[in-house]
Design a protein around this motif. Structure first.
Motif, PDB file in Angstrom:
ATOM      1  N   ILE A 241       0.839  -1.201   0.000  1.00 39.42           N
ATOM      2  CA  ILE A 241       0.000   0.000   0.000  1.00 39.42           C
ATOM      3  C   ILE A 241       0.875   1.253   0.000  1.00 39.42           C
ATOM      4  O   ILE A 241       0.536   2.265  -0.639  1.00 39.42           O
ATOM      5  CB  ILE A 241      -0.963  -0.011   1.206  1.00 39.42           C
ATOM      6  CG1 ILE A 241      -1.943  -1.204   1.070  1.00 39.42           C
ATOM      7  CG2 ILE A 241      -1.750   1.291   1.297  1.00 39.42           C
ATOM      8  CD1 ILE A 241      -2.901  -1.372   2.226  1.00 39.42           C
ATOM      9  N   VAL A 245       0.884   4.608  -2.296  1.00 43.52           N
ATOM     10  CA  VAL A 245       0.922   5.953  -1.707  1.00 43.52           C
ATOM     11  C   VAL A 245       2.023   6.792  -2.341  1.00 43.52           C
ATOM     12  O   VAL A 245       1.822   7.967  -2.662  1.00 43.52           O
ATOM     13  CB  VAL A 245       1.118   5.861  -0.172  1.00 43.52           C
ATOM     14  CG1 VAL A 245       1.500   7.229   0.402  1.00 43.52           C
ATOM     15  CG2 VAL A 245      -0.145   5.347   0.503  1.00 43.52           C
ATOM     16  N   LYS A 254      -5.805  11.289  -4.301  1.00 43.37           N
ATOM     17  CA  LYS A 254      -6.484  10.611  -3.200  1.00 43.37           C
ATOM     18  C   LYS A 254      -6.512   9.096  -3.447  1.00 43.37           C
ATOM     19  O   LYS A 254      -6.461   8.652  -4.597  1.00 43.37           O
ATOM     20  CB  LYS A 254      -7.919  11.121  -3.049  1.00 43.37           C
ATOM     21  CG  LYS A 254      -8.026  12.592  -2.674  1.00 43.37           C
ATOM     22  CD  LYS A 254      -9.486  13.011  -2.594  1.00 43.37           C
ATOM     23  CE  LYS A 254      -9.614  14.496  -2.261  1.00 43.37           C
ATOM     24  NZ  LYS A 254     -11.045  14.916  -2.223  1.00 43.37           N
ATOM     25  N   ILE A 255      -6.639   8.329  -2.375  1.00 43.71           N
ATOM     26  CA  ILE A 255      -6.740   6.873  -2.479  1.00 43.71           C
ATOM     27  C   ILE A 255      -7.986   6.402  -1.741  1.00 43.71           C
ATOM     28  O   ILE A 255      -8.267   6.849  -0.626  1.00 43.71           O
ATOM     29  CB  ILE A 255      -5.500   6.174  -1.869  1.00 43.71           C
ATOM     30  CG1 ILE A 255      -4.227   6.549  -2.639  1.00 43.71           C
ATOM     31  CG2 ILE A 255      -5.679   4.653  -1.874  1.00 43.71           C
ATOM     32  CD1 ILE A 255      -2.952   5.986  -2.026  1.00 43.71           C
ATOM     33  N   ILE A 293      -3.317   1.952   7.174  1.00 39.22           N
ATOM     34  CA  ILE A 293      -3.781   3.278   6.741  1.00 39.22           C
ATOM     35  C   ILE A 293      -3.412   4.345   7.759  1.00 39.22           C
ATOM     36  O   ILE A 293      -2.936   5.438   7.412  1.00 39.22           O
ATOM     37  CB  ILE A 293      -5.309   3.255   6.503  1.00 39.22           C
ATOM     38  CG1 ILE A 293      -5.639   2.399   5.283  1.00 39.22           C
ATOM     39  CG2 ILE A 293      -5.858   4.677   6.324  1.00 39.22           C
ATOM     40  CD1 ILE A 293      -7.112   2.116   5.114  1.00 39.22           C
ATOM     41  N   TYR A 298      -1.603   9.069   5.145  1.00 38.69           N
ATOM     42  CA  TYR A 298      -1.894   9.686   3.853  1.00 38.69           C
ATOM     43  C   TYR A 298      -3.414   9.719   3.715  1.00 38.69           C
ATOM     44  O   TYR A 298      -4.132   9.012   4.433  1.00 38.69           O
ATOM     45  CB  TYR A 298      -1.245   8.874   2.719  1.00 38.69           C
ATOM     46  CG  TYR A 298      -1.314   9.535   1.367  1.00 38.69           C
ATOM     47  CD1 TYR A 298      -0.446  10.566   1.043  1.00 38.69           C
ATOM     48  CD2 TYR A 298      -2.234   9.126   0.406  1.00 38.69           C
ATOM     49  CE1 TYR A 298      -0.496  11.186  -0.208  1.00 38.69           C
ATOM     50  CE2 TYR A 298      -2.294   9.741  -0.842  1.00 38.69           C
ATOM     51  CZ  TYR A 298      -1.419  10.764  -1.135  1.00 38.69           C
ATOM     52  OH  TYR A 298      -1.479  11.376  -2.363  1.00 38.69           O
ATOM     53  N   ILE A 300      -6.100   8.341   2.765  1.00 36.79           N
ATOM     54  CA  ILE A 300      -6.672   7.088   2.284  1.00 36.79           C
ATOM     55  C   ILE A 300      -8.044   6.907   2.930  1.00 36.79           C
ATOM     56  O   ILE A 300      -8.171   6.914   4.154  1.00 36.79           O
ATOM     57  CB  ILE A 300      -5.783   5.878   2.629  1.00 36.79           C
ATOM     58  CG1 ILE A 300      -4.378   6.053   2.047  1.00 36.79           C
ATOM     59  CG2 ILE A 300      -6.426   4.591   2.102  1.00 36.79           C
ATOM     60  CD1 ILE A 300      -3.418   4.937   2.433  1.00 36.79           C
TER      61      ILE A 300
END
Length: 325
Positions: A241, A245, A254-255, A293, A298, A300
């Motif tokens: 992940i 990022v 954005k995620i 996360i 970030y 997410i």
């Protein structure tokens, strides 16, 4: 007759494109660009679709998409026509444009390589990742075990005709070797003739599907999330992940992680003990994702889609939604 006179190639998995026994720096991400692909067959008949400039399943005129959608077969649109894929349905709304970067049989390592490779060409506002309950993380572990230093590899698109020819011949030779009836017919070295013959002869097409299904690819424990397996691979999950990022941060993208339940999530009316063990594994999976996360710090957004069916009986969800989709 719709595709008469055009070259069609059988669908190649990531293992077909990147044989595990061959070590190389590059990782081929998709089938050949701008090519007709014979995909799969379920209740909608035989599915053939045309790839875009990168080998993914998108219309050729899809420019400047707002969303890059990563996922496996459910994202790519396994065994449904072009109008019924996840991205096609969303794009009908015309609120925003979605680029379908799905590839069947893949996990988070593949998504990380895909996001990085496509970032040179696509600048979406959102990277959306479809995580399938009990499957996506299992496939990540499989990818890391199968392909040494997978995150150090460069994801590439199959645009080199020489490389494409070599992969295609290796793939066709595999089918010819497994099927003695085809092996006797030298003209089946030509892919179009071979595919026409497979389509025309149902028994041979079924044989082809059995060949692929039983092709000695390392197996994964898919479908049932196991706490010990998930927790022991925490650093791997975080690494995958984090790679996405790093790609997203280049353009301040954005995620969103979408957590999709499978039909196995809705079995309490059949086996309560099984359901309890399954729910325990699912909790471990979600806890690990939420911890990752939080640590990555970030933007997410995590969406647990199990809530969609929370008001309905398991039997109704299983026998209506999953049976029809």
């Amino acid at each position: 007759t719709q595709f008469e006179g055009q070259e069609i190639i059988l669908y190649l998995t990531k293992e077909d494109l990147n044989p595990p026994n061959i070590i190389k720096e590059n990782f081929i991400l998709q089938n050949r660009p701008n090519t007709l692909i014979l995909y799969c067959e379920e209740s909608n008949g035989l599915i053939i679709f045309k790839t875009d400039n990168f080998g993914y399943r998108n219309p050729s005129k899809l420019n400047n998409p707002d969303v890059l959608l990563l996922g496996s077969s459910e994202t790519e649109g396994a065994c449904v026509d072009d109008n019924s894929t996840m991205s096609a349905i969303i794009n009908k709304g015309k609120t925003f444009k979605v680029y379908n970067a799905g590839k069947g049989g893949t996990g988070l390592a593949y998504y990380a390589l895909t996001a990085r490779a496509l970032s040179n060409y696509i600048k979406p506002k959102i990277i959306a990742i479809n995580i399938i309950q009990g499957i996506t993380i299992s496939r990540l572990i499989h990818e890391a075990n199968t392909y040494k230093n997978v995150f150090d590899k460069e994801g590439i698109f199959l645009k080199d005709d020489r490389l494409w020819y070599k992969i295609k011949q290796n793939f066709l030779n595999k089918i010819l070797y497994k099927n003695k009836e085809l092996e006797k017919k030298s003209n089946f070295r030509d892919s179009l003739v071979l595919i026409k013959y497979l389509i025309a002869n149902t028994s041979l097409y079924k044989a082809y599907k059995e060949i692929i299904k039983n092709e000695g690819i390392p197996t994964t424990t898919e479908g049932f999330p196991l706490c010990k397996k998930i927790e022991s691979n925490y650093s791997l999950i975080k690494k995958s992940i984090n790679h996405i990022v790093e790609t997203a941060s280049i353009n301040n993208t954005k995620i969103i992680l979408f957590y999709h339940p499978t039909f196995l999530n809705y079995m309490s009316d059949i086996d309560q003990s099984y359901a309890e063990r399954f729910n325990k594994g699912t909790k471990c999976e979600i806890d690990v994702l939420e911890k990752v996360i939080k640590e990555l710090d970030y933007k997410i957004n995590f969406k647990d889609l199990r809530v969609v069916f929370s008001k309905y009986k398991d039997s109704l969800v299983r026998e209506k939604f999953y049976a029809d989709n």
